[in-house]
Scaffold this active site. Structure first.
Site, PDB file in Angstrom:
ATOM      1  CD  GLU A  60      -2.554   1.788   0.430  1.00 14.65           C
ATOM      2  OE1 GLU A  60      -2.564   3.004   0.147  1.00 14.65           O
ATOM      3  OE2 GLU A  60      -3.276   0.938  -0.138  1.00 14.65           O
TER       4      GLU A  60
ATOM      5  CB  ALA B  65       1.442  -1.474  -6.718  1.00 13.64           C
TER       6      ALA B  65
ATOM      7  CG  ASP C 153      -9.168  -3.612  -3.361  1.00 12.66           C
ATOM      8  OD1 ASP C 153      -9.964  -3.099  -4.180  1.00 12.66           O
ATOM      9  OD2 ASP C 153      -9.367  -3.635  -2.134  1.00 12.66           O
TER      10      ASP C 153
END
EC number: 2.5.1.16
Length: 523
Positions: free
Chosen positions: A334, A367, A385
């Protein structure tokens, strides 16, 4: 309009101007810093309020540059009164720039858009900044006689050097000091006060001999009134932001803040906790289980031991992954540390304190960057996600390139699931995501479920190779509130009015999915 009469220049004004030239160049640098910060304020607000894509950014940058030229032309009739005009321009610029953020923010909260105000602000600020250089050039030449071409060139070089140095300072100050420490509204107001201070120094120390008594008194009064107004804004900024923010949300705001990446807001009413990032709903606690179960469990159909979650900083996907009995290790990537902190505190009851589980490694990183590291390999399942790709920054997270990296991170028999938006409201973006997965060598099976907070919402499960995986649940899957074999079978069926589209993939070079999102609903 007639130009004002030239100021009466006191004896010795020329000699004073020459001696004051270094201070005037310093004022040039300060004004340039403020001018660039105002442009960055507009770009920041464009990103946070109206999406801030390449089109919006180009319009602001091009509009600001064009307005610079307009300002330079409009000020020509006033060059005979350069001192008074310069002080007036700086006062107007300090006020307009200082109020720009709060004006845009409040207009957005009341009317749901600030595009028109954004364009007006771009024009006004650009014109005022554009007027500065001709005025300063005139002031720098005051008192110089017999200046030749070489002298003019040197003077222009000094002016440009000070201007560009100031722009550099402003460009560094906004992202590294003002925005993180003061926020958008206070940051713009502080810049306006600096602008007013520069005008006061120039008027009081450098140009007092070129300004009559009445002009000095008027300038002093105007500076004091403008500074008082911005000071009030600084004191009341929190109240203004809170009131404006609450108008954006139907439910009471229980927590709000701005990280380096986004605005984070939590609302709650009658037990329904909702998370918003930059105004976009991320989940409602009433029905998030539908979304989370649909995203997670198809990726766990082959009983994985190592699972990678990209995004999903709220911890809900991790909660669901940890419920599967085969899982031994979860890597959660994250970007935003404030979202992680929220997951560990305000959202801990909802995500069952997933990030405190010893099987979970939380990695704060981008990411895209992390997937290129040596650690990104051998995962039995990957769950992507990410927020909807409605900006170029988010669009790269739905590109062929990132899905290629995801493919490389998968074990040979691994599965990946991706949240892909709504096949009903944004069908082109949905099918673009499926096509992009296919183009990256991940054969995808699309599916969709109904999530009341979002409507019809779509996903894709994919694997390496030419054959897409079947939609299935593991026999060892834990009991779920919503998703079962029958629901999942139905999820793979799409109605005739939303047929599969074969589209070109979205790439870093051509982020087509961003424009798909902006196109919105297509009937």
């Amino acid at each position: 309009m007639t130009a004002p009469a030239p100021e009466v220049t006191a004896p010795g004004a020329g000699r004073t101007a020459v001696r004051s030239r270094p201070l005037l160049l310093a004022a040039v640098a300060v004004c340039a810093a403020c001018g660039l910060i105002y442009e960055l304020v507009l770009l920041t607000l464009s990103a946070s309020l109206v999406g801030g894509g390449i089109t919006q950014t180009s319009l602001i940058v091009a509009g600001f540059v064009a307005a610079l030229g307009v300002g330079a032309l409009l000020v020509k009739p006033f060059l005979a009164s350069a001192a008074v005009t310069f002080v007036a321009v700086e006062i107007l610029l300090g006020v307009a720039g200082g109020l720009s953020a709060v004006t845009l923010y409040v207009s957005f909260s009341f009317y749901g858009t600030s595009s028109a105000v954004l364009l007006v602000a771009t024009a006004v600020l650009g014109i005022l900044v554009g007027a500065e250089v001709p005025l300063l050039m005139t002031l720098l030449q005051t008192g110089r006689t017999g200046i030749d071409a070489e002298g003019s060139g040197k003077l222009l070089a000094d002016l440009n050097a000070a201007d560009y140095a100031g722009a550099l300072l402003g460009g560094l100050a906004w992202p590294f000091i003002l925005l993180p420490l003061a926020g958008q509204v206070r940051g713009a107001a502080l810049t306006g006060l600096v602008n007013l201070l520069a005008a006061a120094v120039v008027a009081g120390l450098l140009l007092r001999r070129q300004m009559g008594t009445r002009a000095r008194r008027t300038a002093t009064a105007a500076l004091l009134v403008a500074a008082a107004g911005l000071a009030v804004l600084l004191v009341r900024a929190q109240d203004i932001e809170t009131t404006a923010r609450q108008r954006l949300y139907a439910d009471p705001v229980v927590a709000a803040g701005r990280s380096d990446y986004q605005e984070i807001v939590l609302t709650e009413r009658s037990g329904d906790l909702r998370l918003y990032l930059d105004g976009d709903l991320q989940f409602s606690s009433v029905d998030e289980h539908r979304y989370t179960e649909a995203l997670v469990h198809p990726a766990l159909a082959r009983d994985p031991e190592r699972v990678l979650i990209l995004g999903g900083g709220d911890g809900l996907a991790a909660r669901e992954v940890l419920r599967h009995p085969s899982v031994r290790e979860v890597v959660q990537v994250e970007l935003d540390p404030q979202v992680i902190a929220l997951a560990r505190t305000r959202l801990a009851a909802l995500n069952d304190s997933a990030f405190d589980d010893p099987r979970v490694e939380v990695v704060q990183d981008d990411a895209f960057r992390w997937l290129r590291s040596p650690a990104a390999t051998g995962f039995d399942a990957v769950i992507v996600d990410m927020p909807d790709p409605d900006t170029p920054v988010l669009g790269r997270l739905y590109s062929t390139e990132i899905y290629g990296l995801v493919s490389a991170a998968l074990a040979p028999d691994g599965l990946v699931t991706v949240q892909a938006g709504s096949p009903y409201s944004t069908p082109t973006a949905f099918w673009r995501t499926v096509s992009t997965l296919d183009a990256a060598g991940l054969a995808a099976t699309p599916y969709h479920v109904h999530v009341p907070s979002f409507g019809d919402w779509g996903f894709a499960v994919a694997q390496r190779g030419p054959r897409p995986p079947d939609l299935a649940l593991s026999p060892a899957a834990p009991a779920t509130r919503f998703l079962d074999e029958a629901v999942l079978d139905a999820a793979g069926v799409f109605p005739a009015d939303r047929p599969r589209q074969r589209l070109a993939p979205s790439t870093l070079d051509r982020p087509l999915i961003v424009e798909d999102m902006r196109g919105g609903y297509t009937g």
